[in-house]
Design an enzyme around this catalytic site. Structure first.
Site, mmCIF file in Angstrom:
data_model
loop_
_atom_site.group_PDB
_atom_site.id
_atom_site.type_symbol
_atom_site.label_atom_id
_atom_site.label_comp_id
_atom_site.label_asym_id
_atom_site.label_seq_id
_atom_site.Cartn_x
_atom_site.Cartn_y
_atom_site.Cartn_z
ATOM 1 N N HIS A 154 -1.974 -5.405 -11.988
ATOM 2 C CA HIS A 154 -1.555 -5.237 -13.384
ATOM 3 C C HIS A 154 -2.504 -5.970 -14.335
ATOM 4 O O HIS A 154 -2.823 -5.477 -15.403
ATOM 5 C CB HIS A 154 -0.121 -5.752 -13.586
ATOM 6 C CG HIS A 154 0.896 -4.867 -12.924
ATOM 7 N ND1 HIS A 154 2.134 -5.327 -12.509
ATOM 8 C CD2 HIS A 154 0.865 -3.553 -12.599
ATOM 9 C CE1 HIS A 154 2.806 -4.324 -11.958
ATOM 10 N NE2 HIS A 154 2.058 -3.247 -12.004
ATOM 11 N N ASP A 164 2.390 0.599 -8.098
ATOM 12 C CA ASP A 164 3.780 0.588 -8.586
ATOM 13 C C ASP A 164 4.642 1.651 -7.906
ATOM 14 O O ASP A 164 5.836 1.447 -7.702
ATOM 15 C CB ASP A 164 3.832 0.807 -10.106
ATOM 16 C CG ASP A 164 3.233 -0.381 -10.868
ATOM 17 O OD1 ASP A 164 2.813 -1.352 -10.220
ATOM 18 O OD2 ASP A 164 3.185 -0.325 -12.118
ATOM 19 N N GLU A 196 -5.130 -1.896 14.174
ATOM 20 C CA GLU A 196 -5.619 -0.946 13.159
ATOM 21 C C GLU A 196 -6.954 -0.382 13.591
ATOM 22 O O GLU A 196 -7.789 -1.097 14.136
ATOM 23 C CB GLU A 196 -5.861 -1.606 11.789
ATOM 24 C CG GLU A 196 -4.636 -1.858 10.968
ATOM 25 C CD GLU A 196 -4.950 -2.549 9.637
ATOM 26 O OE1 GLU A 196 -6.041 -2.325 9.071
ATOM 27 O OE2 GLU A 196 -4.091 -3.324 9.188
ATOM 28 N N GLN A 246 0.799 -1.224 0.000
ATOM 29 C CA GLN A 246 0.000 0.000 0.000
ATOM 30 C C GLN A 246 0.836 1.281 0.000
ATOM 31 O O GLN A 246 0.344 2.331 -0.377
ATOM 32 C CB GLN A 246 -0.960 -0.010 1.189
ATOM 33 C CG GLN A 246 -1.981 -1.142 1.095
ATOM 34 C CD GLN A 246 -2.971 -1.140 2.243
ATOM 35 O OE1 GLN A 246 -2.720 -1.735 3.285
ATOM 36 N NE2 GLN A 246 -4.094 -0.461 2.077
ATOM 37 N N HIS A 288 1.330 -8.973 5.010
ATOM 38 C CA HIS A 288 0.127 -8.157 4.814
ATOM 39 C C HIS A 288 -0.298 -8.348 3.352
ATOM 40 O O HIS A 288 -0.343 -7.392 2.598
ATOM 41 C CB HIS A 288 0.405 -6.688 5.161
ATOM 42 C CG HIS A 288 -0.823 -5.873 5.484
ATOM 43 N ND1 HIS A 288 -0.983 -5.200 6.676
ATOM 44 C CD2 HIS A 288 -1.948 -5.622 4.772
ATOM 45 C CE1 HIS A 288 -2.150 -4.546 6.674
ATOM 46 N NE2 HIS A 288 -2.754 -4.787 5.525
ATOM 47 N N ASN A 339 -1.655 -10.296 8.737
ATOM 48 C CA ASN A 339 -2.709 -9.303 8.828
ATOM 49 C C ASN A 339 -3.997 -9.868 8.246
ATOM 50 O O ASN A 339 -4.049 -10.234 7.075
ATOM 51 C CB ASN A 339 -2.348 -8.035 8.054
ATOM 52 C CG ASN A 339 -3.427 -6.968 8.231
ATOM 53 O OD1 ASN A 339 -3.595 -6.435 9.325
ATOM 54 N ND2 ASN A 339 -4.193 -6.701 7.180
ATOM 55 N N GLU A 340 -4.995 -9.954 9.070
ATOM 56 C CA GLU A 340 -6.360 -10.295 8.646
ATOM 57 C C GLU A 340 -6.466 -11.509 7.744
ATOM 58 O O GLU A 340 -6.871 -11.404 6.583
ATOM 59 C CB GLU A 340 -6.999 -9.098 7.927
ATOM 60 C CG GLU A 340 -7.144 -7.900 8.803
ATOM 61 C CD GLU A 340 -7.886 -6.756 8.115
ATOM 62 O OE1 GLU A 340 -8.185 -6.872 6.918
ATOM 63 O OE2 GLU A 340 -8.171 -5.776 8.795
HETATM 64 C C1 PNW Z 1 -8.038 -3.451 6.493
HETATM 65 N N1 PNW Z 1 -14.128 -5.391 7.531
HETATM 66 O O1 PNW Z 1 -8.954 -4.288 5.791
HETATM 67 C C2 PNW Z 1 -6.633 -3.741 5.981
HETATM 68 O O2 PNW Z 1 -5.843 -4.367 6.964
HETATM 69 C C3 PNW Z 1 -5.893 -2.556 5.440
HETATM 70 O O3 PNW Z 1 -4.832 -2.971 4.604
HETATM 71 C C4 PNW Z 1 -6.848 -1.619 4.750
HETATM 72 O O4 PNW Z 1 -6.197 -0.554 4.091
HETATM 73 C C5 PNW Z 1 -7.808 -1.108 5.796
HETATM 74 O O5 PNW Z 1 -8.507 -2.167 6.401
HETATM 75 C C6 PNW Z 1 -8.843 -0.126 5.278
HETATM 76 O O6 PNW Z 1 -9.758 -0.733 4.419
HETATM 77 C C7 PNW Z 1 -10.264 -4.487 6.226
HETATM 78 O O7 PNW Z 1 -14.628 -6.498 7.238
HETATM 79 C C8 PNW Z 1 -10.919 -5.622 5.777
HETATM 80 O O8 PNW Z 1 -14.745 -4.600 8.283
HETATM 81 C C9 PNW Z 1 -12.190 -5.918 6.197
HETATM 82 C C10 PNW Z 1 -12.846 -5.073 7.081
HETATM 83 C C11 PNW Z 1 -12.214 -3.934 7.538
HETATM 84 C C12 PNW Z 1 -10.923 -3.640 7.096
#
Ligand code: PNW
Length: 491
Positions: A46, A59, A386, A26, A129, A173-174
């Protein structure tokens, strides 16, 4: 319950750290500089520019690969105690594997870490991530069980180089985002649409890979360097639309959050029992010979259980749940492809919205979520990895973001002071504007604005950056009026 705090309770506990977060794809840019390999987001963007708003790519992004000194500078200006960033796997291992280590990539993170430490800012590293090397995706990515070993190898390489200087680690991450959206609805890279096994194989392998990295860290590195390691789960707080749907809401939470938490954080380990049962029954009904949710062996349950030193959570939003009604739009993405729940998620009433209307703002959800997690997994340390708000156009006067931060910090304080939840960290998403996945550059999450027209990608403080600095300096929600800048342009 108390929903607002007496002013004498507005101070933050001394052990709670404030910082900001970002992710490599990002912000970094430099997507093929100095020997970096390709990752699945490089490729996805891409190949499918039509899917990204404005047809843009990562990029260059915020060009942090070349301008990390500017990131350190703004982090220092805000008096951040830590900066959470991620390592782009193929920047270090261009083939994905350990046969080749890219020294330029190693140096990049090394310089960033040294730069942060020189300012007294703690580096917190996310090891993944979403930047999987394309070579590994070609072999099935997170659906291939061998990835557990490959991720372990990658982990060992980066611990060896950085563990002396990095004391807080997040493996993933997630996972719910990259497994359930990457393999199921296919709206995220790698764009696989395989609702049957994809997300669940990914789910299992991610847990094993996490445990592998945890065990490598604890056995080979922690004794020498100390340190803590966990993962960052996205937690979408799910509320029943009507009280009669309480057990459905609970099932929804176990499906979203429990599948990535129960195996690690519960006493007994393994899948959440309610989800295990649901998946088995539904799979048999669908005509499969056994559950689509892959089983754990006894050994695997023990291997995964207890492999976290704190609970990392990303909180953005709350949704309501009710049973599905014929004709419901499957549109709301969070439960795409979870027909076994036969439920629909709806936006909550009374929410306010930033630019991203997928993320209705419900600060109370953060407190409810923290309480639920404590109830489920015990009195452990929670780290909010976050939390953030999106705006649209170039706009330094982001008073709504200030309100968002204030409202969430208040809910966090209520959890700490009223509910006795141990919260040890808060990361604002995000340090600077960045490539917001499918939203491209139109969705802006930064405390600092990036000027995308300028080759230097100039970073400029928004009103929220001033506010956050005040909060960090005062260590209290009770900040002087001057922290809420009015008629903000820029200074
Ligand atoms: C996060 N939801 O994604 C990510 O970790 C970041 O990379 C991203 O930029 C940020 O949120 C903002 O969107 C998410 O289900 C994915 O509520 C899903 C959810 C929230 C955030």
């Amino acid at each position: 319950i108390t929903t607002s705090l007496a002013k004498d309770l507005w101070s933050f506990p001394p052990n709670l750290k404030f910082g900001a977060a970002s992710a490599s794809y990002q912000v970094e840019g430099g997507w093929k500089d100095d020997g970096k390999g390709e990752n699945i987001w490089d490729k996805y963007v891409h190949d499918h520019s039509g899917l990204i708003k404005g047809g843009v790519t990562g990029d260059i992004a915020a060009d942090s690969y070349h301008r990390w000194r500017d990131d350190v500078k703004v982090a220092a200006k805000m008096k951040l105690q830590f900066y959470r960033f991620s390592i782009n796997w193929p920047r270090i291992l261009p083939t994905g594997f350990t046969n080749k280590i890219n020294q330029a990539g190693v140096d990049y993170y090394s310089d960033l870490i040294d730069g942060l430490l020189a300012e007294g800012i703690e580096p917190i590293v996310t090891m993944y991530h979403w930047e999987l090397p394309v070579a590994i995706q070609d072999l099935g990515g997170w659906a291939n069980p061998l990835i557990v070993e490959w991720f372990g190898d990658f982990a060992r390489v980066i611990f060896k180089i950085y563990a002396e200087r990095v004391r807080t680690w997040l493996t993933f991450n997630e996972p719910v985002a990259f497994c359930d959206y990457g393999y199921n609805s296919g709206m995220y890279a790698p764009g696989v649409q395989e609702q049957i096994y994809g997300p669940y194989l990914c789910n299992k392998h991610v847990l094993l890979a996490h445990a592998k990295a945890y065990r490598i860290f604890h056995k080979e590195f922690r004794p020498r360097y100390t340190g803590k390691i966990s993962l960052a789960n996205n937690v979408l707080w799910i509320e029943p639309l009507d009280l009669s749907y309480s057990s459905l809401a609970e099932l929804g939470r176990q499906h979203q959050t429990g599948r990535y938490s129960h195996p690690i954080f519960s006493k007994e380990g393994g899948w959440p029992p309610s989800i295990e049962k649901l998946m088995e029954e539904y799979s048999l009904k669908q005509g499969f010979k056994e559950s689509r949710l892959p089983k754990f062996t006894r050994h695997e349950i023990e291997f995964i259980k207890g492999t976290a030193d704190f609970y990392g959570l990303n909180y953005y939003t709350t949704n309501m749940i009710r049973p599905a009604i014929p004709g419901d739009k499957p549109g709301i993405w969070f439960l795409n492809g979870s027909p076994e729940l036969n439920a629909t998620l709806l936006k909550p009433k009374g929410a306010y919205y930033g630019h991203d209307d997928l993320l209705p703002v419900k600060p109370e959800g953060l407190r409810k979520e923290l309480n639920w997690l404590k109830e489920q997994y015990g009195d452990i340390d929670f780290f909010i990895t976050e939390n953030g708000y999106s705006t649209t156009a170039y706009n330094l006067a982001d008073y709504e973001r200030v309100k968002y931060m204030r409202d969430h910090l208040e809910q966090m304080l209520l959890s700490i002071k009223e509910d006795k939840v141990s919260v040890v960290g808060y990361a604002a998403w995000s340090l600077v504007d960045n490539f917001e996945w499918l939203g491209g550059y139109s969705t802006k999450f930064g405390l600092y604005e990036i000027d995308y027209e300028h080759p230097n990608r100039t970073r400029t403080a928004r009103a929220s950056a001033h506010y956050y600095r005040c909060v960090i300096e005062k260590r209290s929600l009770d900040v002087p009026k001057s922290c809420y800048v009015k008629n903000y342009t820029h200074n």
